[in-house]
Scaffold this motif. Structure first.
Motif, PDB file in Angstrom:
ATOM      1  N   MET A  64      10.576  31.606  -0.768  1.00  0.00           N
ATOM      2  CA  MET A  64       9.333  30.883  -0.660  1.00  0.00           C
ATOM      3  C   MET A  64       8.952  30.794   0.823  1.00  0.00           C
ATOM      4  O   MET A  64       9.804  30.525   1.667  1.00  0.00           O
ATOM      5  CB  MET A  64       9.515  29.481  -1.271  1.00  0.00           C
ATOM      6  CG  MET A  64       8.268  28.653  -1.312  1.00  0.00           C
ATOM      7  SD  MET A  64       8.429  26.936  -1.923  1.00  0.00           S
ATOM      8  CE  MET A  64       9.295  27.102  -3.442  1.00  0.00           C
ATOM      9  N   SER A  65       7.691  31.001   1.130  1.00  0.00           N
ATOM     10  CA  SER A  65       7.231  30.937   2.518  1.00  0.00           C
ATOM     11  C   SER A  65       7.250  29.494   3.018  1.00  0.00           C
ATOM     12  O   SER A  65       7.265  28.543   2.235  1.00  0.00           O
ATOM     13  CB  SER A  65       5.809  31.498   2.627  1.00  0.00           C
ATOM     14  OG  SER A  65       4.880  30.586   2.066  1.00  0.00           O
ATOM     15  N   GLU A  66       7.252  29.353   4.334  1.00  0.00           N
ATOM     16  CA  GLU A  66       7.246  28.020   4.940  1.00  0.00           C
ATOM     17  C   GLU A  66       5.995  27.245   4.530  1.00  0.00           C
ATOM     18  O   GLU A  66       6.071  26.052   4.232  1.00  0.00           O
ATOM     19  CB  GLU A  66       7.328  28.144   6.469  1.00  0.00           C
ATOM     20  CG  GLU A  66       7.434  26.824   7.190  1.00  0.00           C
ATOM     21  CD  GLU A  66       8.779  26.119   7.030  1.00  0.00           C
ATOM     22  OE1 GLU A  66       8.881  24.954   7.418  1.00  0.00           O
ATOM     23  OE2 GLU A  66       9.732  26.737   6.516  1.00  0.00           O
ATOM     24  N   ASP A  67       4.833  27.908   4.495  1.00  0.00           N
ATOM     25  CA  ASP A  67       3.598  27.236   4.073  1.00  0.00           C
ATOM     26  C   ASP A  67       3.704  26.736   2.641  1.00  0.00           C
ATOM     27  O   ASP A  67       3.279  25.626   2.329  1.00  0.00           O
ATOM     28  CB  ASP A  67       2.393  28.177   4.207  1.00  0.00           C
ATOM     29  CG  ASP A  67       1.958  28.378   5.648  1.00  0.00           C
ATOM     30  OD1 ASP A  67       2.347  27.580   6.526  1.00  0.00           O
ATOM     31  OD2 ASP A  67       1.223  29.357   5.896  1.00  0.00           O
ATOM     32  N   LYS A  68       4.282  27.556   1.764  1.00  0.00           N
ATOM     33  CA  LYS A  68       4.449  27.167   0.354  1.00  0.00           C
ATOM     34  C   LYS A  68       5.420  25.984   0.240  1.00  0.00           C
ATOM     35  O   LYS A  68       5.188  25.059  -0.533  1.00  0.00           O
ATOM     36  CB  LYS A  68       4.933  28.366  -0.462  1.00  0.00           C
ATOM     37  CG  LYS A  68       5.186  28.062  -1.912  1.00  0.00           C
ATOM     38  CD  LYS A  68       3.909  27.803  -2.675  1.00  0.00           C
ATOM     39  CE  LYS A  68       4.224  27.702  -4.166  1.00  0.00           C
ATOM     40  NZ  LYS A  68       3.218  26.967  -4.885  1.00  0.00           N
ATOM     41  N   ARG A  69       6.510  26.008   1.021  1.00  0.00           N
ATOM     42  CA  ARG A  69       7.462  24.891   0.999  1.00  0.00           C
ATOM     43  C   ARG A  69       6.798  23.609   1.494  1.00  0.00           C
ATOM     44  O   ARG A  69       7.047  22.532   0.948  1.00  0.00           O
ATOM     45  CB  ARG A  69       8.700  25.212   1.832  1.00  0.00           C
ATOM     46  CG  ARG A  69       9.722  26.045   1.082  1.00  0.00           C
ATOM     47  CD  ARG A  69      11.083  26.063   1.767  1.00  0.00           C
ATOM     48  NE  ARG A  69      11.049  26.537   3.134  1.00  0.00           N
ATOM     49  CZ  ARG A  69      11.117  27.812   3.486  1.00  0.00           C
ATOM     50  NH1 ARG A  69      11.227  28.760   2.575  1.00  0.00           N
ATOM     51  NH2 ARG A  69      11.076  28.160   4.754  1.00  0.00           N
ATOM     52  N   LEU A  70       5.949  23.715   2.505  1.00  0.00           N
ATOM     53  CA  LEU A  70       5.232  22.533   2.999  1.00  0.00           C
ATOM     54  C   LEU A  70       4.275  21.993   1.943  1.00  0.00           C
ATOM     55  O   LEU A  70       4.221  20.787   1.701  1.00  0.00           O
ATOM     56  CB  LEU A  70       4.468  22.865   4.287  1.00  0.00           C
ATOM     57  CG  LEU A  70       5.271  22.796   5.578  1.00  0.00           C
ATOM     58  CD1 LEU A  70       4.497  23.419   6.730  1.00  0.00           C
ATOM     59  CD2 LEU A  70       5.643  21.360   5.897  1.00  0.00           C
ATOM     60  N   THR A  71       3.531  22.879   1.302  1.00  0.00           N
ATOM     61  CA  THR A  71       2.581  22.463   0.267  1.00  0.00           C
ATOM     62  C   THR A  71       3.310  21.848  -0.923  1.00  0.00           C
ATOM     63  O   THR A  71       2.946  20.768  -1.401  1.00  0.00           O
ATOM     64  CB  THR A  71       1.723  23.662  -0.196  1.00  0.00           C
ATOM     65  OG1 THR A  71       1.042  24.187   0.951  1.00  0.00           O
ATOM     66  CG2 THR A  71       0.727  23.259  -1.245  1.00  0.00           C
ATOM     67  N   THR A  72       4.338  22.530  -1.391  1.00  0.00           N
ATOM     68  CA  THR A  72       5.135  22.024  -2.511  1.00  0.00           C
ATOM     69  C   THR A  72       5.829  20.726  -2.122  1.00  0.00           C
ATOM     70  O   THR A  72       5.861  19.761  -2.902  1.00  0.00           O
ATOM     71  CB  THR A  72       6.180  23.075  -2.942  1.00  0.00           C
ATOM     72  OG1 THR A  72       5.494  24.264  -3.332  1.00  0.00           O
ATOM     73  CG2 THR A  72       7.057  22.581  -4.072  1.00  0.00           C
ATOM     74  N   GLY A  73       6.376  20.695  -0.928  1.00  0.00           N
ATOM     75  CA  GLY A  73       7.071  19.507  -0.450  1.00  0.00           C
ATOM     76  C   GLY A  73       6.173  18.304  -0.340  1.00  0.00           C
ATOM     77  O   GLY A  73       6.544  17.195  -0.719  1.00  0.00           O
ATOM     78  N   ARG A  74       4.961  18.506   0.143  1.00  0.00           N
ATOM     79  CA  ARG A  74       4.030  17.384   0.263  1.00  0.00           C
ATOM     80  C   ARG A  74       3.700  16.837  -1.117  1.00  0.00           C
ATOM     81  O   ARG A  74       3.652  15.628  -1.338  1.00  0.00           O
ATOM     82  CB  ARG A  74       2.765  17.805   0.985  1.00  0.00           C
ATOM     83  CG  ARG A  74       1.993  16.566   1.449  1.00  0.00           C
ATOM     84  CD  ARG A  74       0.498  16.678   1.283  1.00  0.00           C
ATOM     85  NE  ARG A  74      -0.156  15.493   1.805  1.00  0.00           N
ATOM     86  CZ  ARG A  74      -0.436  14.440   1.039  1.00  0.00           C
ATOM     87  NH1 ARG A  74      -0.087  14.399  -0.226  1.00  0.00           N
ATOM     88  NH2 ARG A  74      -1.048  13.397   1.547  1.00  0.00           N
ATOM     89  N   ALA A  75       3.458  17.725  -2.070  1.00  0.00           N
ATOM     90  CA  ALA A  75       3.135  17.291  -3.429  1.00  0.00           C
ATOM     91  C   ALA A  75       4.308  16.545  -4.063  1.00  0.00           C
ATOM     92  O   ALA A  75       4.117  15.498  -4.696  1.00  0.00           O
ATOM     93  CB  ALA A  75       2.743  18.495  -4.280  1.00  0.00           C
ATOM     94  N   THR A  76       5.507  17.068  -3.891  1.00  0.00           N
ATOM     95  CA  THR A  76       6.691  16.413  -4.459  1.00  0.00           C
ATOM     96  C   THR A  76       6.941  15.072  -3.787  1.00  0.00           C
ATOM     97  O   THR A  76       7.233  14.067  -4.454  1.00  0.00           O
ATOM     98  CB  THR A  76       7.927  17.325  -4.325  1.00  0.00           C
ATOM     99  OG1 THR A  76       7.654  18.555  -4.989  1.00  0.00           O
ATOM    100  CG2 THR A  76       9.158  16.688  -4.922  1.00  0.00           C
ATOM    101  N   ARG A  77       6.808  15.038  -2.488  1.00  0.00           N
ATOM    102  CA  ARG A  77       6.992  13.781  -1.743  1.00  0.00           C
ATOM    103  C   ARG A  77       6.009  12.723  -2.230  1.00  0.00           C
ATOM    104  O   ARG A  77       6.375  11.562  -2.425  1.00  0.00           O
ATOM    105  CB  ARG A  77       6.808  14.061  -0.252  1.00  0.00           C
ATOM    106  CG  ARG A  77       7.199  12.933   0.673  1.00  0.00           C
ATOM    107  CD  ARG A  77       7.020  13.368   2.122  1.00  0.00           C
ATOM    108  NE  ARG A  77       7.522  12.364   3.042  1.00  0.00           N
ATOM    109  CZ  ARG A  77       7.302  12.384   4.337  1.00  0.00           C
ATOM    110  NH1 ARG A  77       6.613  13.372   4.896  1.00  0.00           N
ATOM    111  NH2 ARG A  77       7.781  11.436   5.115  1.00  0.00           N
TER     112      ARG A  77
END
Length: 130
Positions: free
Chosen positions: A1-14
């Protein structure tokens, strides 16, 4: 997973776990001093670990509460007890997790965490009108 995708997914999960208001406050309070740290925890903790399919958010919540209690991270214990309203972890399950803390990390750590959990759950009950 790209860093941008991890940030987007991470923000949503957070936001799912801690609540949108908490995430919005964290983002609003971010400065150049902690911007890299905020990205690191959003992508790493939330985008890479909390977003994995192997455990439910409820299970991750209980594990996190127990680990934070064992390590004596009181503010984080309170934050994750509060987040249990979003993850589905019940007060009874938090009690069971903290009993494990007493056995495996020591009675003083569990005693402190029980005080925090009782206070936090009491505040949550007042806020909800229960």
């Amino acid at each position: 997973m790209s860093e941008d995708k991890r940030l987007t997914t991470g923000r949503a999960t957070r936001a799912q776990v801690l609540g949108e208001a908490h995430v919005a406050r964290a983002e609003a309070n971010t400065t150049e001093i902690d911007a890299a740290f905020q990205d690191f925890i959003t992508a790493g903790a939330w985008g890479s670990v909390w977003s994995r399919p192997g455990l439910s958010q409820r299970d991750r919540s209980l594990i996190t509460i127990a680990l934070l209690a064992a390590l004596g991270h009181d503010e984080e214990v309170a934050m994750h007890v509060r987040a249990s309203a979003n993850t589905g972890a019940s007060a009874e399950e938090i009690t069971e997790a903290l009993l494990h803390v007493a056995v495996y990390a020591g009675v003083p750590a569990a005693n402190r965490a029980f005080k925090i959990a009782k206070k936090t759950l009491g505040q949550m009950a007042k806020e909800s009108g229960a």
